[in-house]
Design a protein around this motif. Structure first.
Motif, PDB file in Angstrom:
ATOM      1  N   ALA A  63       9.063  -7.982  -3.541  1.00 17.36           N
ATOM      2  CA  ALA A  63       7.748  -8.107  -4.180  1.00 17.36           C
ATOM      3  C   ALA A  63       6.774  -8.896  -3.303  1.00 17.36           C
ATOM      4  N   GLU A  64       7.254 -10.002  -2.746  1.00 14.62           N
ATOM      5  CA  GLU A  64       6.388 -10.806  -1.866  1.00 14.62           C
ATOM      6  C   GLU A  64       5.997 -10.017  -0.622  1.00 14.62           C
ATOM      7  N   PHE A  65       6.994  -9.325  -0.059  1.00 14.69           N
ATOM      8  CA  PHE A  65       6.728  -8.578   1.163  1.00 14.69           C
ATOM      9  C   PHE A  65       5.745  -7.427   0.909  1.00 14.69           C
ATOM     10  N   GLY A  66       5.875  -6.776  -0.249  1.00 14.28           N
ATOM     11  CA  GLY A  66       4.966  -5.678  -0.599  1.00 14.28           C
ATOM     12  C   GLY A  66       3.514  -6.143  -0.613  1.00 14.28           C
ATOM     13  N   LEU A  67       3.282  -7.337  -1.189  1.00 17.20           N
ATOM     14  CA  LEU A  67       1.923  -7.890  -1.230  1.00 17.20           C
ATOM     15  C   LEU A  67       1.415  -8.194   0.167  1.00 17.20           C
ATOM     16  N   LEU A  68       2.302  -8.802   0.962  1.00 16.99           N
ATOM     17  CA  LEU A  68       1.930  -9.181   2.328  1.00 16.99           C
ATOM     18  C   LEU A  68       1.530  -7.948   3.147  1.00 16.99           C
ATOM     19  N   ALA A  69       2.350  -6.894   3.034  1.00 18.36           N
ATOM     20  CA  ALA A  69       2.084  -5.662   3.797  1.00 18.36           C
ATOM     21  C   ALA A  69       0.769  -5.043   3.341  1.00 18.36           C
ATOM     22  N   ALA A  70       0.526  -5.039   2.033  1.00 16.13           N
ATOM     23  CA  ALA A  70      -0.711  -4.448   1.515  1.00 16.13           C
ATOM     24  C   ALA A  70      -1.926  -5.239   2.000  1.00 16.13           C
ATOM     25  N   ARG A  71      -1.787  -6.572   2.015  1.00 10.26           N
ATOM     26  CA  ARG A  71      -2.945  -7.408   2.394  1.00 10.26           C
ATOM     27  C   ARG A  71      -3.308  -7.289   3.864  1.00 10.26           C
ATOM     28  N   GLU A  72      -2.426  -6.664   4.650  1.00  4.74           N
ATOM     29  CA  GLU A  72      -2.816  -6.358   6.031  1.00  4.74           C
ATOM     30  C   GLU A  72      -4.016  -5.429   6.064  1.00  4.74           C
ATOM     31  N   LEU A  73      -4.123  -4.596   5.037  1.00  2.00           N
ATOM     32  CA  LEU A  73      -5.273  -3.686   4.974  1.00  2.00           C
ATOM     33  C   LEU A  73      -6.559  -4.500   4.835  1.00  2.00           C
ATOM     34  N   GLU A  74      -6.517  -5.470   3.924  1.00  3.27           N
ATOM     35  CA  GLU A  74      -7.689  -6.325   3.691  1.00  3.27           C
ATOM     36  C   GLU A  74      -8.063  -7.081   4.977  1.00  3.27           C
ATOM     37  N   ARG A  76      -6.178  -2.167  -5.429  1.00  4.60           N
ATOM     38  CA  ARG A  76      -7.157  -3.231  -5.667  1.00  4.60           C
ATOM     39  C   ARG A  76      -8.091  -3.353  -4.456  1.00  4.60           C
ATOM     40  N   ILE A  77      -7.501  -3.394  -3.260  1.00  2.93           N
ATOM     41  CA  ILE A  77      -8.310  -3.586  -2.049  1.00  2.93           C
ATOM     42  C   ILE A  77      -9.286  -2.419  -1.870  1.00  2.93           C
ATOM     43  N   CYS A  78      -8.785  -1.207  -2.068  1.00  4.86           N
ATOM     44  CA  CYS A  78      -9.657  -0.041  -1.880  1.00  4.86           C
ATOM     45  C   CYS A  78     -10.777  -0.005  -2.923  1.00  4.86           C
ATOM     46  N   ALA A  79     -10.478  -0.496  -4.130  1.00  4.74           N
ATOM     47  CA  ALA A  79     -11.516  -0.514  -5.168  1.00  4.74           C
ATOM     48  C   ALA A  79     -12.586  -1.554  -4.842  1.00  4.74           C
ATOM     49  N   GLU A  80     -12.169  -2.670  -4.235  1.00  7.64           N
ATOM     50  CA  GLU A  80     -13.121  -3.745  -3.945  1.00  7.64           C
ATOM     51  C   GLU A  80     -13.958  -3.475  -2.701  1.00  7.64           C
ATOM     52  N   ARG A  81     -13.383  -2.726  -1.779  1.00  4.54           N
ATOM     53  CA  ARG A  81     -14.084  -2.456  -0.525  1.00  4.54           C
ATOM     54  C   ARG A  81     -14.636  -1.046  -0.542  1.00  4.54           C
ATOM     55  N   GLU A  82     -15.665  -0.857   0.260  1.00  2.00           N
ATOM     56  CA  GLU A  82     -16.293   0.461   0.304  1.00  2.00           C
ATOM     57  C   GLU A  82     -15.576   1.338   1.335  1.00  2.00           C
ATOM     58  N   ILE A  83     -14.378   1.785   0.976  1.00  2.00           N
ATOM     59  CA  ILE A  83     -13.660   2.714   1.853  1.00  2.00           C
ATOM     60  C   ILE A  83     -13.004   3.802   1.006  1.00  2.00           C
ATOM     61  N   LEU A  84     -12.733   4.932   1.651  1.00  2.00           N
ATOM     62  CA  LEU A  84     -12.051   6.018   0.948  1.00  2.00           C
ATOM     63  C   LEU A  84     -10.542   5.825   1.040  1.00  2.00           C
ATOM     64  N   LEU A  85      -9.845   6.269   0.015  1.00  2.00           N
ATOM     65  CA  LEU A  85      -8.389   6.196  -0.014  1.00  2.00           C
ATOM     66  C   LEU A  85      -7.822   7.616   0.081  1.00  2.00           C
ATOM     67  N   ILE A  86      -6.976   7.806   1.078  1.00  2.00           N
ATOM     68  CA  ILE A  86      -6.373   9.124   1.298  1.00  2.00           C
ATOM     69  C   ILE A  86      -4.870   9.015   1.062  1.00  2.00           C
ATOM     70  N   ALA A  87      -4.360   9.745   0.080  1.00  2.00           N
ATOM     71  CA  ALA A  87      -2.913   9.775  -0.169  1.00  2.00           C
ATOM     72  C   ALA A  87      -2.351  11.058   0.438  1.00  2.00           C
ATOM     73  N   ASP A  88      -1.544  10.909   1.481  1.00  2.00           N
ATOM     74  CA  ASP A  88      -0.941  12.093   2.115  1.00  2.00           C
ATOM     75  C   ASP A  88       0.271  12.523   1.283  1.00  2.00           C
ATOM     76  N   GLU A  89       0.057  13.587   0.515  1.00  2.00           N
ATOM     77  CA  GLU A  89       1.056  14.060  -0.460  1.00  2.00           C
ATOM     78  C   GLU A  89       1.851  15.252   0.062  1.00  2.00           C
ATOM     79  N   VAL A  90       1.854  15.437   1.379  1.00  2.00           N
ATOM     80  CA  VAL A  90       2.499  16.635   1.925  1.00  2.00           C
ATOM     81  C   VAL A  90       3.983  16.693   1.537  1.00  2.00           C
ATOM     82  N   ILE A  91       4.662  15.541   1.500  1.00  2.00           N
ATOM     83  CA  ILE A  91       6.056  15.518   1.031  1.00  2.00           C
ATOM     84  C   ILE A  91       6.146  15.143  -0.449  1.00  2.00           C
ATOM     85  N   CYS A  92       5.388  14.135  -0.861  1.00  2.00           N
ATOM     86  CA  CYS A  92       5.557  13.594  -2.222  1.00  2.00           C
ATOM     87  C   CYS A  92       5.050  14.540  -3.306  1.00  2.00           C
TER      88      CYS A  92
END
Ligand SMILES: *Cc1c(COP(=O)(O)O)cnc(C)c1O
Length: 463
Positions: free
Chosen positions: A200-211, A249-265
């Motif tokens: 859980a901690e690592f997931g947050l840390l990895a996500a906050r790299e985007l910010e 959360r980060i994508c909602a707060e910042r003015e950027i587009l979010l692209i989910a690559d669903e080719v496999i999922c």
């Protein structure tokens, strides 16, 4: 008669070695070793020209969701080809299968995405996306927003844009990639990179790299973030539960587009129609391919949200982009027949509530094997991390990829197709796999792990 029956195997193999350059292949080594010639598929089974049968644990290549040999798709393709095999969608023209498919996809896609831009593959979809996000921001008077943030070890295809968006170092090392305007942040790969942090901690840390990366580059430079809900080709990296909510959360707060690559999922792999449903992601753009046609014919698309469509449709000027095969009527007919099977047989629900949990229970139990450091799975996509010194996550096999390849070769010998990524084993079987076939897959995987374990001990690669 099928073309594979017209020639003896030895002759095919020799011509293959002389003339056919395979994807992601050491040409010379394969020519020396010789290829397996696949001739037939039925359900979860495939057969080679020597009569060996394999349980296809990879659904072709993450795509044959409805299984092999579905005559319903063949019939739809046959009928469409006789009526109108091909026509383009360029000059104010269109065709019924492409229209019906776009309409159908709008009812399935997350976040109310109501428009589809068709192409021939997942790679092409991501090329289209790179063009479209930059076009979008320039139409909004912000042409400086042209950088796409992506992830190390992500996979987004093999064209220049696709491979650049991807974070595969080896791919970048050939051909001058990544192209400018693409930067990579870390992947949420807890098993290998989480250190002493909880998932859980690592997931947050990895996500906050985007910010952090957005701040470092300046928000006025960033166009979008692209990621696979679950990283497939990178080794089935299932993010910690904290990861996607924080990214959202980060994508909602910042003015950027979010692209989910669903080719496999996409198309039921996670037990939802899309990985975005599984993780409650609200993508602005979504590349799809693979399970769209279950691989029966090549086809991809970019699903476009109203946020993006309002701008790129609303502007009322030409988007100078498209492919000869955009909206190919026969491919669209294959996709429609494939989606009809998925719906009629309730495959998405089956993955969520029946075969998924049934198979996962046995797959996760492989985590007890002395060679396996972690077994993980969501829906019907999973991995086994092979380690030399369990329970340590830190110790890896010396020559990365060697053990994975040994295990994969043994798996093939045992009649099971598993893929090796580094030293982890990957599985992504057709969604139609039956209970007794799932049991058989687990039996063969267990045998494969046992034999690999013995080989490694004999070679002194582990205790
Ligand atoms: C396979 C894949 C692609 C590329 O699709 P192609 O049809 O091989 O071009 C793109 N993104 C993801 C997530 C993939 O798995």
């Amino acid at each position: 008669m099928a073309s594979s029956n017209l020639y003896p195997t030895a002759e095919l193999r020799s011509a293959d070695a002389r003339h056919y350059l395979h994807p992601f292949t050491d040409f010379k080594a394969l020519a020396a070793e010789g290829s397996r010639v696949m001739v037939r598929g039925e359900g979860v089974w495939i057969e080679d020209s020597d009569g060996n049968r394999y349980l296809d644990g990879m659904a072709g290549l993450w795509c044959t969701n409805v299984g092999h040999g579905r005559s319903e798709i063949a019939d739809a393709v046959h009928d469409q080809m006789k009526e109108l095999a091909f026509y383009n969608s360029f000059f104010k023209t269109t065709n019924a299968p492409a229209i019906r498919l776009a309409e159908k996809l709008s009812t399935l896609a997350p976040n109310g995405m109501s428009r589809a831009f068709f192409c021939g593959s997942g790679s092409e979809a991501n090329d289209t996306i790179l063009r479209m996000v930059r076009y979008y921001w320039s139409l909004l008077g912000k042409p400086s927003k042209d950088i796409v943030i992506s992830r190390v070890n992500g996979y987004h295809g093999s064209t220049m844009a696709g491979a650049s968006l991807g974070g595969m170092k080896l791919m970048h090392s050939q051909g001058g990639m990544p192209i400018p305007g693409i930067v990579h942040i870390s992947q949420p790969y807890w098993f290998a990179e989480g250190g002493d942090l909880s998932p859980a901690e690592f997931g947050l840390l990895a996500a906050r790299e985007l910010e952090k990366k957005i701040d470092e580059l300046g928000e006025n430079r960033v166009a979008a973030f692209i990621a696979e809900p679950i990283q497939g080709a990178g080794g089935v990296i299932i993010p910690p539960e904290t990861y996607w909510p924080e990214i959202s959360r980060i994508c909602a707060e910042r003015e950027i587009l979010l692209i989910a690559d669903e080719v496999i999922c996409g198309f039921g792999r996670t037990g939802k129609w899309f990985g975005s449903h599984y993780y409650n992601i609200k993508p602005d753009l979504m590349p799809i391919a693979k399970g769209l046609t279950s691989g029966y014919l090549p086809m991809g698309a970019v699903m476009v949200s109203d946020r993006v469509a309002e701008v790129v449709v609303g502007i009322g000027e030409e988007f100078f982009h498209g492919y000869t095969y955009s909206g190919h009527p026969t491919c669209a007919a294959a996709a429609l027949a494939n989606l009809a099977i998925i719906e009629r047989e309730g495959l998405v629900d089956r993955v969520a509530n029946d075969i998924g949990p049934y198979f996962q229970k046995q797959w996760l139990a492989l985590g007890d094997h002395p060679l396996v450091g972690e077994a993980r799975m969501v829906g019907l996509i999973g991995a086994l991390e092979l380690v030399p010194n369990k329970p340590s996550r830190r110790e890896k096999f010396a020559d990365t990829g060697k053990v994975g390849t040994i295990c994969r070769d043994i798996s093939f010998k045992n009649g099971l197709v598993m893929r090796a990524t580094r030293d982890s084993m990957i599985i992504s079987p057709p969604l139609v796999i039956k209970h007794d076939e799932a049991d058989e897959l687990i039996r063969r995987a267990t045998k494969t792990l046992d034999e690999t374990h013995h080989v490694l001990q004999a070679q002194g690669l582990m205790r």
